[in-house]
Design an enzyme around this catalytic site. Sequence first.
Site, PDB file in Angstrom:
ATOM      1  N   TYR A  93       0.826  -1.203   0.000  1.00 27.84           N
ATOM      2  CA  TYR A  93       0.000   0.000   0.000  1.00 27.84           C
ATOM      3  C   TYR A  93       0.858   1.249   0.000  1.00 27.84           C
ATOM      4  CZ  TYR A  93       0.788   0.860   5.050  1.00 27.84           C
ATOM      5  OH  TYR A  93       1.349   1.139   6.268  1.00 27.84           O
ATOM      6  N   LYS A  98       6.409  -2.049   1.848  1.00 31.17           N
ATOM      7  CA  LYS A  98       5.233  -1.472   2.536  1.00 31.17           C
ATOM      8  C   LYS A  98       4.039  -2.414   2.394  1.00 31.17           C
ATOM      9  CE  LYS A  98       3.133   3.082   3.281  1.00 31.17           C
ATOM     10  NZ  LYS A  98       3.292   3.079   4.729  1.00 31.17           N
TER      11      LYS A  98
HETATM   12  N1  PDD Z   1       2.864   4.930   7.373  1.00 34.93           N
HETATM   13  N2  PDD Z   1       7.539   3.669   8.905  1.00 34.93           N
HETATM   14  C1  PDD Z   1       6.414   2.944   8.898  1.00 34.93           C
HETATM   15  C2  PDD Z   1       6.402   1.632   9.577  1.00 34.93           C
HETATM   16  C3  PDD Z   1       5.260   3.445   8.250  1.00 34.93           C
HETATM   17  O1  PDD Z   1       4.133   2.718   8.241  1.00 34.93           O
HETATM   18  C4  PDD Z   1       5.309   4.718   7.632  1.00 34.93           C
HETATM   19  C5  PDD Z   1       4.122   5.302   6.909  1.00 34.93           C
HETATM   20  C6  PDD Z   1       6.515   5.442   7.681  1.00 34.93           C
HETATM   21  C7  PDD Z   1       6.669   6.798   7.044  1.00 34.93           C
HETATM   22  O2  PDD Z   1       6.681   6.705   5.635  1.00 34.93           O
HETATM   23  P1  PDD Z   1       6.168   7.906   4.725  1.00 34.93           P
HETATM   24  O3  PDD Z   1       6.948   9.097   5.124  1.00 34.93           O
HETATM   25  O4  PDD Z   1       6.470   7.468   3.348  1.00 34.93           O
HETATM   26  O5  PDD Z   1       4.691   8.067   5.006  1.00 34.93           O
HETATM   27  C8  PDD Z   1       7.613   4.874   8.320  1.00 34.93           C
HETATM   28  C9  PDD Z   1       1.672   5.389   6.684  1.00 34.93           C
HETATM   29  C10 PDD Z   1       1.489   6.854   6.749  1.00 34.93           C
HETATM   30  C11 PDD Z   1       0.472   4.607   7.196  1.00 34.93           C
HETATM   31  O6  PDD Z   1       0.651   3.402   7.409  1.00 34.93           O
HETATM   32  O7  PDD Z   1      -0.609   5.161   7.351  1.00 34.93           O
END
Ligand code: PDD
Length: 285
Positions: A32, A149
């Site tokens: 995702y 992700k």
């Molecule tokens: N989460 N680390 C983890 C484990 C994450 O799930 C996320 C993002 C990040 C930050 O990544 P980015 O800057 O690309 O959003 C780091 C999203 C926001 C979520 O699961 O809703």
Amino acid sequence: MRTVYLNGDYLPEDEAKVSVFDRGFLMADGVYEVTSVLGGKLIDFDGHLVRLRRSLSELDMQEPAAMGDLLEIHRELVARNEIDEGLIYLQVTRGNPGDRDFHYPPEGTAPTLVVFTQAKPGLAASPLAQRGARVISVPDMRWGRRDIKTVQLLYPSMAKMMAQKAGADDAWLVQDGLVTEGTSNNAYIVKDGRIITRALSNDILHGITRAAVLRFAREAQMEIEERSFTLDEAKDADEAFFTSASGFVTPVVEIDGCKLSGGTPGAVATRLREIYIDESLKRAT
Ligand code: PDD
């Protein structure tokens, strides 16, 4: 009612249905992305697209047919749902093979693509960012490919619930005494003016916000150390913060009950949040 996108169609949310045999549902076999929207525009869409391609490729998952139309789909959903500030959630799964089987589905099984919006008025002027977040530490018990992700989010959900139960806003995950990242964000500390954050590896998600924030910080002549830090170092830091597409730069004011920067958002985190939002808005698509 929201309009959502599912496999080529824009549908009212209660008409968008996925099979019970979908690999995302049965095996958490999906990836995702979450992209933020400010002023009706997408923040760092290209970065999210690049990471989506990488997640799919690391899992040998076929790209959805609409891969080339994702920008248009995002924009269409923002328009149809009148999103000014909010998030766009995109998920690709390995599709519906018509039965349950551990092996990947036969060649030619179409991936499932779902995209939906979440309106979040006040995303930029977040009360949490103004007050500063309180975090607790919990052991990092996730699998070893956190750079992909995936939608396997049960442990991060458990950790968020542990934080909620402890009266905190979030949890930082710790492995071998070292902080990996937050449940859904990347973690940073500031010591003697230097910004310290774990280096990229399979241990953490390669945050799109992280990449942008580090670039803006370097441009502002701030010093950065990409290295692991211990939980004790974090508790003894001058300030701390986390970054994500949904939280931008959010100051952390308490770790396991230890107050940082006098229990109020630190100057570096506050400045980085302003820079990040300003610069991202300039580049928004
Ligand atoms: N989460 N680390 C983890 C484990 C994450 O799930 C996320 C993002 C990040 C930050 O990544 P980015 O800057 O690309 O959003 C780091 C999203 C926001 C979520 O699961 O809703």
